[in-house]
Enzyme design. Structure first.
Site, short mmCIF file in Angstrom:
data_model
loop_
_atom_site.label_atom_id
_atom_site.label_comp_id
_atom_site.label_asym_id
_atom_site.label_seq_id
_atom_site.Cartn_x
_atom_site.Cartn_y
_atom_site.Cartn_z
N ASP A 241 0.87 -1.38 -0.09
CA ASP A 241 -0.49 0.11 -0.08
C ASP A 241 0.89 1.59 -0.06
OD1 ASP A 241 -2.59 -1.22 -0.27
OD2 ASP A 241 -3.24 -0.39 1.87
N ASP A 394 -8.28 -6.90 13.54
CA ASP A 394 -7.83 -8.10 13.74
C ASP A 394 -7.83 -8.24 15.33
OD1 ASP A 394 -6.85 -6.81 15.58
OD2 ASP A 394 -4.04 -7.56 15.80
#
Length: 664
Positions: A241, A394
């Site tokens: 990214d 997460d």
């Protein structure tokens, strides 16, 4: 003869058959001239020796203070305040400033009262002299009747929370001790370890999400490429990214070099980079070829798994269709780099050794650490996949998988090398994200938890232990009790905190925290002060996440330095020597000459010099605690004074950014 020596004579008595000892003092008239001369000479040397020691001590203190003030002056003059604007400081900083101003005013009045010997119980109203003394007496009366009961009520509430959280930590430690004593660990089915036939190896997808990871991209890709798994049954996705074109080119070149060696690896870059890491992973999982894979292993850019990582984790899934996640432990290449990394290592060792291991073994649930874990892709898909709604994607996927009935396993003996933040700035931003995200998630997940089909015990564990106690109550009482109420009680002695609250219990709990890292026992007191100092960051993050403030959505990639272990450095040197071969460069056709020229120019551009920052909330709290310590000195407090003094100094060290990596 020494001035304080004695002369003894012995006489034997025949009648009683014993020896009589007679001692003559040094002041005895025996040898008067010699004794007098010796005493004067030795007394002179004694005074000179004491004077020398005093002068040495004063010189050492002077040099120490001089160097400290010089360092502080340099730090203030060179400090970067760019990210400490009014928006970043917020309401908490203004509250601390008001409280600091009141405490300084209170200290001035208390000093005046102390030296004038004003006492409410010994002075009658008609004996009051002056407006200041009358105001002081009125404040004492108001404080005793109205302020002290309120402060006492709040302090008792925080003490109860403190004891509940301490009990939870004690239970976790007992659970860890039981696991060690019974040698309990997750087991693998007997047939799962038979991997001689390559067709028995399941298809595994390895993902390496990264964003502007210039320092670590090479070693993370190299470690993933060397995983011991059949090459036709593994695919490595490098999910880049980065917004730096030159860095993208370097990562592509690294991927191409491994692809030439026969590694099944590909490079992906999103055109629309939204959702941070969650968006990156979601985009990668949408590829058509993902349906051919059964498991996905995720490694952040600074993680370096050992070649046998997949062989130690994947077999746990066999014969357990309800197992959704196998999480490995983190190990740190730079844990001894500086004081900051040593203190972080204590925290994370307790997190993995105690919290993750106990919850994993007894509850089959814990928060996914975002990396160094293997997911069953079916579990990810049935739980809704990666969502971009919080900064802790997460933990989000772990909670949703748990609500859908999936179980987790934590492997304490499988370790993956990674890197700890070495600067206070990087660590502070990391902790802000780690403590604001859970409160965001709690707001979003609470309705789903209440309506889920899991047992009442699991719901209670999620709500009261996982979220409220460990993510909300811990930073709340730590900041409120030790940074606000404790200094406040120095000016309101009627509500003074007992010694066991500020000394005995915290030291005992810190000792329990430090047990998983026994080599860090000498850092027990610095660790206790460090945790209280970090409470202001964690409290601020918790509040911003709970009430959806602007800073709750901040995502800053943790700065890396690219440190490696000794074996990794040897492998890297060998790889670099091969890649520097001129013939190999000429045979490569994956980049043009202009791209290679751009890389060379990029390497010659000097990096912008960074500066350490000043943190105003920490500095304001340092002054507040030091002011309270001065007030406790007037009252002749013992432990309270020393605790406030050293805690104030620790806040001062943090506020001046004197811990961790020094860059200015």
């Amino acid at each position: 003869m020494a001035p304080n020596s004695a002369v003894t004579t012995a006489e034997k008595s025949s009648a009683n058959n014993f020896t009589l000892l007679q001692a003559h003092d040094s002041d005895s008239p025996m040898f008067p001239e010699k004794q007098k001369a010796t005493s004067r000479k030795q007394f002179t040397w004694f005074l000179l020796l004491k004077l020398h020691r005093v002068m040495t001590c004063l010189s050492w203190l002077t040099n120490g203070l001089k160097s400290t003030f010089a360092l502080v002056k340099k730090r203030v003059s060179l400090a970067d305040m760019s990210d400490e604007g009014p928006k970043s400081r917020g309401r908490l900083y203004r509250f601390i400033k008001v409280f600091l101003a009141l405490s300084i005013g209170g200290l001035v009045i208390e000093i005046i009262a102390h030296f004038n010997r004003w006492n409410l119980h010994m002075i009658h109203p008609w004996e009051v002299q002056g407006l200041l003394q009358w105001s002081y007496m009125a404040w004492l009366s108001f404080r005793e009747d109205y302020v002290a009961p309120l402060v006492l009520l709040v302090s008792k509430f925080c003490i109860v929370l403190f004891l509940i959280q301490s009990l939870d930590r004690l239970v976790l430690c007992i659970g860890c001790f039981w696991i060690k004593y019974k040698k309990l660990k997750p087991t693998i089915d007997a047939d799962a370890s038979d991997l001689e036939d390559p067709s028995n190896f399941p298809m595994v997808l390895v993902q390496i999400p990264m964003c502007n990871e210039r320092e670590v991209y090479s070693q993370s890709i190299g470690a993933a490429a060397q995983l011991d798994w059949p090459k036709d049954r593994i695919l490595i996705q490098v999910l880049d990214d980065s917004d730096d074109g030159n860095l993208q080119m370097l990562i592509k070149e690294e991927v191409a070099s491994w692809k030439e060696k026969g590694i099944n690896i590909l490079y992906r870059h999103r055109l629309i980079r939204t959702g941070y890491k969650a968006g990156n992973l979601k985009s990668a999982m949408s590829c058509d070829y993902v349906k051919d894979y059964e498991f996905v292993a995720i490694f952040d850019a600074d993680f370096q798994p050992n070649p046998d990582f997949l062989k130690l984790t994947i077999p746990h899934f066999k014969g357990k269709p309800d197992l959704g996640l196998v999480q490995a432990r983190w190990s740190f290449v730079n844990k001894d780099e500086n004081l900051l990394t040593r203190l972080q290592n204590i925290n994370l060792c307790f997190h993995f050794e105690v919290e993750q291991q106990v919850n994993g073994y007894f509850l089959n649930f814990f928060g996914f650490n975002g990396t160094a874990g293997v997911w069953r892709i079916k579990a990810l898909e049935e739980s809704g996949g990666w969502l971009e709604r919080t900064t802790v994607e997460d933990m989000d996927i772990a909670v949703r998988a748990h609500l859908n009935g999936w179980k987790f396993i934590f492997l304490n003996d499988v370790k993956v090398l990674c890197e700890l933040p070495e600067s206070y700035e990087a660590y502070k931003k990391q902790q802000h994200r780690w403590h604001s995200g859970p409160m965001q998630l709690f707001r979003l997940c609470l309705p789903a938890i209440l309506t889920s089909k899991i047992s009442v015990w699991k719901k209670s564990n999620l709500i009261f232990l996982f979220f409220l106690l460990r993510k909300l109550i811990l930073p709340f009482y730590s900041f409120t009790l030790f940074c606000i109420i404790l200094p406040l009680t120095m000016f309101i002695p009627e509500s003074e905190l007992p010694l066991w609250v500020i000394c005995y219990v915290p030291i005992f709990m810190s000792f329990l925290n430090i047990l998983p890292a026994p080599k860090s026992v000498p850092f027990l007191v610095p660790y206790l002060l460090f945790e209280n100092t970090m409470s202001v960051t964690k409290f601020n993050a918790m509040i911003s996440g709970l009430f959806q403030l602007g800073s709750a959505y901040e995502w800053v990639v943790t700065k890396k330095t690219g440190r490696s272990s000794e074996s990794d450095l040897l492998a890297l040197a060998e790889r670099e020597s091969k890649s520097s071969n001129e013939e190999k460069i000429l045979r490569r056709h994956s980049e043009s000459g202009l791209e290679l020229l751009g890389k060379l120019k990029q390497s010659e551009i000097p990096s912008k010099k960074k500066r350490n920052r000043l943190y105003r909330k920490e500095l304001a709290l340092a002054l507040l605690l030091l002011t309270a310590s001065a007030r406790s000195l007037l009252s002749a407090h013992g432990v309270h004074f020393y605790f406030l003094l050293f805690q104030g100094l620790s806040f001062l060290v943090m506020g001046l950014d004197l811990i961790g990596e020094q860059v200015c």
